[in-house]
Design a protein around this motif. Structure first.
Motif, PDB file in Angstrom:
ATOM      1  N   ASN A  11      -3.136  -4.206   1.604  1.00  0.00           N
ATOM      2  CA  ASN A  11      -2.375  -3.046   2.070  1.00  0.00           C
ATOM      3  C   ASN A  11      -3.303  -1.871   2.358  1.00  0.00           C
ATOM      4  O   ASN A  11      -3.148  -1.165   3.357  1.00  0.00           O
ATOM      5  CB  ASN A  11      -1.330  -2.638   1.035  1.00  0.00           C
ATOM      6  CG  ASN A  11      -0.135  -3.579   0.988  1.00  0.00           C
ATOM      7  OD1 ASN A  11      -0.062  -4.551   1.737  1.00  0.00           O
ATOM      8  ND2 ASN A  11       0.800  -3.303   0.112  1.00  0.00           N
TER       9      ASN A  11
ATOM     10  N   ARG B  67      -4.096  -0.423   6.211  1.00  0.00           N
ATOM     11  CA  ARG B  67      -3.690   0.948   6.539  1.00  0.00           C
ATOM     12  C   ARG B  67      -4.851   1.782   7.069  1.00  0.00           C
ATOM     13  O   ARG B  67      -4.637   2.853   7.618  1.00  0.00           O
ATOM     14  CB  ARG B  67      -3.076   1.631   5.310  1.00  0.00           C
ATOM     15  CG  ARG B  67      -1.680   1.157   4.958  1.00  0.00           C
ATOM     16  CD  ARG B  67      -1.001   2.115   3.999  1.00  0.00           C
ATOM     17  NE  ARG B  67      -1.624   2.162   2.706  1.00  0.00           N
ATOM     18  CZ  ARG B  67      -1.161   1.569   1.610  1.00  0.00           C
ATOM     19  NH1 ARG B  67      -0.062   0.837   1.665  1.00  0.00           N
ATOM     20  NH2 ARG B  67      -1.790   1.694   0.454  1.00  0.00           N
TER      21      ARG B  67
ATOM     22  N   TYR C 286      -0.605 -12.639   4.827  1.00  0.00           N
ATOM     23  CA  TYR C 286      -1.193 -11.473   5.484  1.00  0.00           C
ATOM     24  C   TYR C 286      -1.930 -11.842   6.766  1.00  0.00           C
ATOM     25  O   TYR C 286      -1.895 -11.087   7.748  1.00  0.00           O
ATOM     26  CB  TYR C 286      -2.132 -10.737   4.534  1.00  0.00           C
ATOM     27  CG  TYR C 286      -1.423  -9.789   3.593  1.00  0.00           C
ATOM     28  CD1 TYR C 286      -1.191  -8.466   3.959  1.00  0.00           C
ATOM     29  CD2 TYR C 286      -0.995 -10.206   2.342  1.00  0.00           C
ATOM     30  CE1 TYR C 286      -0.551  -7.592   3.103  1.00  0.00           C
ATOM     31  CE2 TYR C 286      -0.342  -9.341   1.476  1.00  0.00           C
ATOM     32  CZ  TYR C 286      -0.119  -8.028   1.857  1.00  0.00           C
ATOM     33  OH  TYR C 286       0.533  -7.173   1.014  1.00  0.00           O
TER      34      TYR C 286
ATOM     35  N   THR D 136       3.619  -0.518   0.435  1.00  0.00           N
ATOM     36  CA  THR D 136       4.007  -1.229   1.651  1.00  0.00           C
ATOM     37  C   THR D 136       3.063  -0.970   2.805  1.00  0.00           C
ATOM     38  O   THR D 136       2.349   0.040   2.846  1.00  0.00           O
ATOM     39  CB  THR D 136       5.437  -0.811   2.077  1.00  0.00           C
ATOM     40  OG1 THR D 136       5.872  -1.621   3.157  1.00  0.00           O
ATOM     41  CG2 THR D 136       5.480   0.649   2.500  1.00  0.00           C
ATOM     42  N   VAL D 137       3.079  -1.892   3.767  1.00  0.00           N
ATOM     43  CA  VAL D 137       2.436  -1.722   5.070  1.00  0.00           C
ATOM     44  C   VAL D 137       3.256  -2.538   6.062  1.00  0.00           C
ATOM     45  O   VAL D 137       3.827  -3.579   5.700  1.00  0.00           O
ATOM     46  CB  VAL D 137       0.966  -2.184   5.045  1.00  0.00           C
ATOM     47  CG1 VAL D 137       0.846  -3.683   4.831  1.00  0.00           C
ATOM     48  CG2 VAL D 137       0.238  -1.777   6.309  1.00  0.00           C
TER      49      VAL D 137
END
Length: 691
Positions: free
Chosen positions: A514, A518, A562, A600-601
């Motif tokens: 995450n 970001r 991911y 979160t992302v």
């Protein structure tokens, strides 16, 4: 007769250009949009009938009942806000500043009028020239009910009597715990190289080659091949880069002695001895060519780590020439490994432990080695990307090592290489027993340390880097958990090793992803191991022989989930009023107060057909029910699914006897842009919205 211009031309006289930024849960300031007023537009030629339509449209706006045709005929810019009705939203996330500017040599007397009481501004007017004038407004969610609210700000040219444009303010108000995703508020493309791993040349590529290691090289060892069950599993994981020839082993590796027929290869140092007198050797069966073949099979670009202290520039350049002669792309080179760690006594290559004492370099020594090897590589291929090694900590043995290297090196650093493990130990560690609650409560808060270490490294390079290396990319060339026994780190049966393979350790890695995703500066991340019996790895094997019974680890599922977002585009995801909790410290991880439980992302897929929202629930005991709303992706998704990585306990581990103790279950949800979902305790959930 002069043709009548279309109404759209009359109204589209303002160019409102979105800025680069977008709102996020941790944003430090408002988004910026730019408005440019063009008084020389086609509006000057509009007929009276067209102006009457403009006036009627404007009247509808000011009455709070905009006509549906307005968006089709007027230059409209949607600006989205997300706020909580309890007043907890930071003011910066509820405020925008728009610079207004006219064409060069022109001026426009403008007037702005809000249409809703929750738009926090009085009617304003001013003169726009070629020098931008700030136009600021904000919104107030506290007096509104939950849901989407729409208001407008009309920008009017008072002299030309025309609507220059309309700002459509969309305010989604939260009650309770909310996650709002704005799919049109894009940031950057997710680098596929974030989803890499590393492989050692020792032990036949960490067990991936089926020939047992031997101290000498002879013809009896020829004919080795990949272990097909292991490679087939790894092909499913989504590995997007491979680092070789490992970490510490790379500091001693002689690539030229590891190619060609096995019987002609040179035994290499096994670096794990505590002293020089205890050094052992191993024939390098998994050499540069075997590694390249594996990388091609896995479709993974190669990151080569050179021996900064124990290789000459010409030797390093020869390695690149070898690959070029074979037609193998070798575009990423990292000069050295952890050469900043001194042995004892410091600077004595015969000190202890051997693997640090024999490779340690002062900052000035390393800067010289970096420059020499980087220049040699670029002489062969000027397009290669080259990494400068940095410590995860600013001070090493009293020296600001990173800053000194950054200022002393002259060659360009395309990326800065750093290793980010947790839970790391320091000299004050007592290795005292700890409960699962303390260990994993702390581990799932260590994401805060990861963010701090990356930011500190950026600041150091900005302040101390040479002119070419102020803002390099960040490459986390080793990351993961690092639970290592205190008394005997080579005891394969110490129970502390187990903590590397748990669901909790995998969730730490999810939180690390995450952070990486970001940050547009983080472009490379190599996890610690493909295959290992004790460490966190994609496949865990039997510790008795180190290679048999490969099992997909909890981390395997994290990487797979991911990596499917590689080359997608990060979008805004705002958590509003998430529950908070506090944690105890463990090893170097401090205690934290009021840490958000959810993290979160969100990413739009590369083909733009799906939107993935990743959420980690750090709570070890409580599920969190959250309202999720999706804006500006699709009017109604065709499908919504939740892929849930979970286990019965945070310290659950996959084994040959129980390979699915930690697993992913995929659950269909009602297809809607607004759903309510309960994120289970100690879990990773990926919500996918499909067009």
């Amino acid at each position: 007769m002069t043709p009548r211009p279309p109404l759209g031309d009359c109204l589209a006289s303002i160019a409102l250009l979105p800025g680069n930024g977008f709102m996020s849960p941790k944003s430090t300031g408002p988004d910026t949009d730019t408005a440019r007023l063009d008084p020389a537009s086609a509006l000057a030629r509009c007929w009276v009938g067209a102006w009457l339509a403009v006036a009627l449209t404007l009247a509808a706006i000011l009455a709070g009942t905009p006509r549906t045709t307005m968006a089709q005929t007027t230059s409209v810019v949607d600006i989205y806000f997300y706020g909580h009705q309890n007043g907890s939203t930071p003011e910066s996330q509820l405020t925008r500043t728009i610079p207004l500017a006219a064409q060069a040599g022109q001026s426009v007397l403008w007037y702005a009028y809000p249409t809703a009481s929750w738009i926090q501004m009085s009617p304003q007017f001013g003169v726009a020239t070629s020098t931008p004038t700030d136009f600021e407004f904000s919104v107030d969610p506290t007096a509104l009910g939950p849901g989407m609210h729409t208001g407008y700000i009309a920008l009017i040219d008072l002299v030309g009597r025309r609507v220059l444009g309309v700002l459509a303010l969309r305010l989604r108000v939260c009650s309770g715990h909310c996650l709002f995703v704005d799919a049109a508020a894009t940031s950057h493309v997710i680098s596929p190289l974030l989803f890499g791993s590393q492989i050692d040349y020792l032990d036949g590529g960490g067990g991936l080659w089926d020939t047992l290691p031997q101290p000498v090289c002879d013809a009896n060892q020829a004919g080795g091949a990949p272990r097909e069950p292991h490679i087939s599993e790894l092909e499913q994981a989504g590995v997007r880069m491979l680092r070789y020839p490992g970490g510490i082993p790379s500091d001693f590796f002689d690539w030229a002695g590891a190619v060609g027929p096995v019987e002609s290869r040179t035994p290499q140092i096994v670096p794990w001895a505590l002293s020089e007198a205890e050094i052992e050797f191993e024939c390098p069966l998994f050499g540069p060519d075997e590694f390249a073949d594996l990388a091609v099979r896995l479709e993974a670009p190669m990151l080569i780590t050179t021996a900064a202290k124990n290789a000459t520039p010409s030797e390093v350049a020869g390695w690149l020439q070898h690959y070029r002669a074979r037609g193998i792309p070798a575009g990423y080179w990292e000069i050295g490994n952890e050469i900043y760690i001194p042995g004892a006594p410091k600077g004595d290559p015969s000190g202890t432990p051997y693997w640090t004492a024999a490779t340690y370099m002062s900052s000035s020594e390393y800067a010289q080695a970096f420059d020499a090897q980087a220049a040699a590589l670029r002489a062969v291929d000027p397009t290669v990307k080259i990494g400068l090694v940095a410590s995860p900590y600013a001070i090493i043995d009293g020296e600001p090592w990173n800053a000194n290297v950054a200022s002393a090196s002259a060659q360009r650093a395309d990326f800065i290489s750093v290793h980010l493990y947790q839970p790391a130990r320091d000299v004050t560690s007592t290795c005292a027993p700890a409960s699962a609650e303390q260990i994993y409560g702390a581990l799932l808060s260590a994401q805060e340390l990861v963010k701090l270490q990356i930011q500190t490294l950026k600041d150091t390079m900005q302040q101390s880097g040479n002119a070419q290396s102020k803002t390099p990319d960040i490459a986390v060339t080793e990351h993961g958990t690092i639970f290592v026994p205190c008394e005997d780190p080579f005891n394969p049966f110490d129970p502390l090793w187990r903590e590397n393979r748990t669901l909790g350790s995998a969730l730490f890695s999810a939180l690390s992803y995450n952070v990486f995703m970001r940050d547009p500066r983080v472009t490379i991340a190599n996890h610690v191991a493909l295959l290992h019996p004790r460490a966190q790895a994609l496949l865990n094997t039997d510790p008795t022989d180190g290679v048999s019974s490969p099992v997909r680890s909890a981390f395997f599922h994290v990487l797979k989930l991911y990596s499917e977002s590689a080359q997608g585009t990060r979008v805004s995801a705002a958590l509003l009023d998430p529950p908070l909790h506090s944690t105890q410290g463990y090893e170097v991880i401090p205690a934290y107060e009021d840490l958000p439980v959810l993290d979160t992302v969100a990413v739009r897929s590369a083909d733009d057909q799906r939107l993935h929202v990743y959420v980690v629930n750090r709570s070890l005991t409580e599920g969190v029910t959250t309202r999720i709303a999706l804006d500006r992706f699709v009017s109604a998704p065709s499908a919504v699914t939740a892929a849930v990585l979970h286990g019965a306990a945070v310290d659950a581990v996959n084994t040959a006897a129980a390979p699915d103790a930690v697993s992913v279950s995929t659950v269909p949800l009602s297809p809607s842009n607004e759903i309510e979902y309960t994120f289970p305790a100690h879990s990773l959930v990926r919500l996918t919205f499909a067009r």
